[in-house]
Design a protein around this motif. Structure first.
Motif, mmCIF file in Angstrom:
data_model
loop_
_atom_site.group_PDB
_atom_site.id
_atom_site.type_symbol
_atom_site.label_atom_id
_atom_site.label_comp_id
_atom_site.label_asym_id
_atom_site.label_seq_id
_atom_site.Cartn_x
_atom_site.Cartn_y
_atom_site.Cartn_z
ATOM 1 N N THR A 1 0.838 -1.199 0.000
ATOM 2 C CA THR A 1 0.000 0.000 0.000
ATOM 3 C C THR A 1 0.871 1.245 0.000
ATOM 4 N N ASP A 2 0.379 2.348 -0.637
ATOM 5 C CA ASP A 2 1.110 3.614 -0.686
ATOM 6 C C ASP A 2 0.784 4.488 0.513
ATOM 7 N N SER A 3 -0.130 4.057 1.352
ATOM 8 C CA SER A 3 -0.534 4.860 2.493
ATOM 9 C C SER A 3 0.544 4.844 3.571
ATOM 10 N N SER A 4 0.644 5.961 4.280
ATOM 11 C CA SER A 4 1.551 6.075 5.412
ATOM 12 C C SER A 4 0.996 7.183 6.302
ATOM 13 N N TRP A 5 1.691 7.452 7.396
ATOM 14 C CA TRP A 5 1.210 8.511 8.288
ATOM 15 C C TRP A 5 1.290 9.886 7.632
ATOM 16 N N SER A 6 2.167 10.032 6.665
ATOM 17 C CA SER A 6 2.255 11.308 5.943
ATOM 18 C C SER A 6 1.289 11.357 4.770
ATOM 19 N N ASN A 7 0.652 10.201 4.491
ATOM 20 C CA ASN A 7 -0.296 10.141 3.386
ATOM 21 C C ASN A 7 -1.368 9.113 3.714
ATOM 22 N N LEU A 8 -2.313 9.508 4.612
ATOM 23 C CA LEU A 8 -3.388 8.592 5.002
ATOM 24 C C LEU A 8 -4.431 8.421 3.899
ATOM 25 N N GLY A 9 -4.459 9.352 2.941
ATOM 26 C CA GLY A 9 -5.441 9.250 1.874
ATOM 27 C C GLY A 9 -6.806 9.761 2.307
ATOM 28 N N GLY A 10 -7.745 9.766 1.373
ATOM 29 C CA GLY A 10 -9.091 10.260 1.671
ATOM 30 C C GLY A 10 -9.939 9.199 2.346
ATOM 31 N N LEU A 11 -11.169 9.589 2.669
ATOM 32 C CA LEU A 11 -12.110 8.675 3.315
ATOM 33 C C LEU A 11 -12.586 7.605 2.331
ATOM 34 N N LYS A 12 -12.726 6.395 2.827
ATOM 35 C CA LYS A 12 -13.330 5.307 2.041
ATOM 36 C C LYS A 12 -14.805 5.281 2.412
ATOM 37 N N TRP A 13 -15.642 5.727 1.486
ATOM 38 C CA TRP A 13 -17.041 5.978 1.827
ATOM 39 C C TRP A 13 -17.819 4.707 2.136
ATOM 40 N N ASP A 14 -17.354 3.567 1.637
ATOM 41 C CA ASP A 14 -18.024 2.320 2.011
ATOM 42 C C ASP A 14 -17.778 2.025 3.498
ATOM 43 N N LEU A 15 -16.548 2.309 3.980
ATOM 44 C CA LEU A 15 -16.252 2.142 5.403
ATOM 45 C C LEU A 15 -17.025 3.143 6.253
ATOM 46 N N VAL A 16 -17.090 4.387 5.772
ATOM 47 C CA VAL A 16 -17.817 5.422 6.506
ATOM 48 C C VAL A 16 -19.282 5.031 6.666
ATOM 49 N N LEU A 17 -19.881 4.491 5.593
ATOM 50 C CA LEU A 17 -21.288 4.089 5.649
ATOM 51 C C LEU A 17 -21.486 2.964 6.667
ATOM 52 N N CYS A 18 -20.628 1.947 6.616
ATOM 53 C CA CYS A 18 -20.734 0.839 7.582
ATOM 54 C C CYS A 18 -20.517 1.332 9.001
ATOM 55 N N TYR A 19 -19.569 2.240 9.163
ATOM 56 C CA TYR A 19 -19.264 2.812 10.475
ATOM 57 C C TYR A 19 -20.462 3.597 11.008
#
Length: 409
Positions: A1-19
């Protein structure tokens, strides 16, 4: 994955909906307090046991399940030698704190809704044994699946074992897809995971709402609003875990939020209860509830309360600081140790409950002083005249003041 603490990325709306759905279920279930949540918990607490039994019956017939169970119940000398590692005992203590909700207020909150003469002695023993028995029973299911996965992959069982969220959300689902009728087992498995998560959310959210209403009694007629506001607050605070790199925030919270700070809360709780309030007062209160403790159990509780529990917790706490390991993630190709600034954020999260313990004493001192009450050490450490049960029998109001101490041993 390209994500890191300096690049968390945007919200994943499927996760937001489930949350959002999860918090909506919790808030609506708690809208009338324990009257509404109690009915829901009958299902959410019992359903996982049904699924575990069904899973065990099914996975026990899979190829490799026997080897997995054998690995589980017959540890090697190398594995037994790991008991000399303090990290194992520290992790076990933290796990018990998590699973029993110790020092988080959940047990006390739920117990506060019981009838006055409810047998808390029986309940305490049952909860402890059922908790441990459930873990042992679930281990048979877990290692049956791991044995099956090892057989399918042609690997040794230790090479298949992994911890963290990857075990639940990657390894197990992969194993489930290889079973006959995978759709059925997938639905049962994830339904169990959801109900387990909801159970934890019910308890901890109820603890928060109860604390708020106890602190501000005028809100007791607005339970629904308090529950909804608590749910909304929890939802917004957790949105960072719904980003593309949200797993890092999840692991940071898991690493720091309930580690040494929880141990400090537990140590403080047991010392104040046993040494300040006093074990004799506790036994008097138990006697008021019409609970008769066997003499052997009184000695057992005294030994654990006054010696074993505080000493063991202090020992584990000290070793947690001595053997401190910075938080890291294993959900990347290589172990990703979090940056120093993120480690500081984790320490700040750990300090929050400790800070409340520290500032509570001076706040109480100045509050008593402003009300013209005595502020000497004995007065500060003594229960108020209003302390005690609201009734002892037949709805009779208990007189002000502490009960006379009796020699129970």
């Amino acid at each position: 994955t390209d994500s890191s603490w300096s690049n968390l990325g945007g919200l994943k709306w499927d996760l937001v909906l489930c949350y959002a759905v999860a918090w909506a279920i919790v808030s609506l279930s708690l809208i009338k307090g324990v009257k509404s949540s109690g009915k829901v918990v009958y299902f959410t607490a019992l359903f996982p046991y049904l699924v575990l039994v069904l899973l065990l019956i099914r996975v026990a017939t899979l190829d490799g399940a026997y080897e997995g169970i054998l690995f589980y119940i017959s540890p090697t000398s190398e594995q037994i030698s790991k008991l000399q590692n303090i990290e194992v005992w520290s992790a076990a203590a933290t796990q018990i704190f998590y699973s029993l909700c110790t020092s988080m207020g959940g047990l006390l909150t739920m117990a506060s809704y019981n009838k006055f003469n409810n047998n808390c002695y029986r309940d305490a023993i049952l909860i402890a044994f059922i908790n441990c028995a459930t873990s042992i029973f679930a281990g048979f299911v877990v290692f049956s699946i791991i044995g099956f996965m090892a057989k399918q992959a042609g690997l040794e069982i230790p090479d298949v074992i992994q911890g963290g969220p990857g075990l639940v959300f990657i390894a197990y689902p992969e194993a489930v897809t290889q079973m006959p009728v995978p759709q059925l087992w997938s639905i049962l498995f994830f339904s169990m995971i959801i109900t387990l998560g909801l159970d934890s959310m019910f308890t901890l959210t109820e603890t928060i709402t109860t604390a708020i209403m106890d602190q501000f009694p005028m809100l007791r007629n607005h339970k629904g609003k308090v529950a909804i506001c608590s749910g909304l607050t929890g939802f917004f605070l957790g949105l960072t875990m719904c980003t593309k790199g949200g797993i890092f925030m999840f692991e940071l919270i898991d690493w720091y939020a309930a580690a040494w700070s929880l141990l400090i809360c537990g140590i403080t709780e047991v010392i104040i209860t046993v040494y300040v309030y006093g074990h004799r007062n506790i036994f008097v209160n138990i006697q008021e509830m019409e609970i008769n403790l066997p003499k052997a159990m009184k000695y057992y509780f005294l030994t654990t309360w006054k010696v074993l529990t505080p000493l063991s917790l202090i020992f584990i706490l000290l070793l947690k600081f001595v053997d401190y390991i910075p938080a890291y993630s294993t959900n990347t190709q290589e172990k990703y140790v979090f940056p120093d600034a993120v480690q500081c954020l984790g320490w700040a999260m750990s300090l929050v409950p400790v800070v409340f313990l520290i500032i509570g004493a001076p706040l109480e001192y100045y509050k008593r002083k402003s009300e013209g009450k005595s502020t000497d050490m004995l007065s500060l450490l003594s229960p108020s005249d209003e302390w005690g049960p609201s009734f002892v029998k037949n709805g009779v109001k208990k007189p002000a003041g502490q009960p006379e101490l009796v020699e129970l041993l």
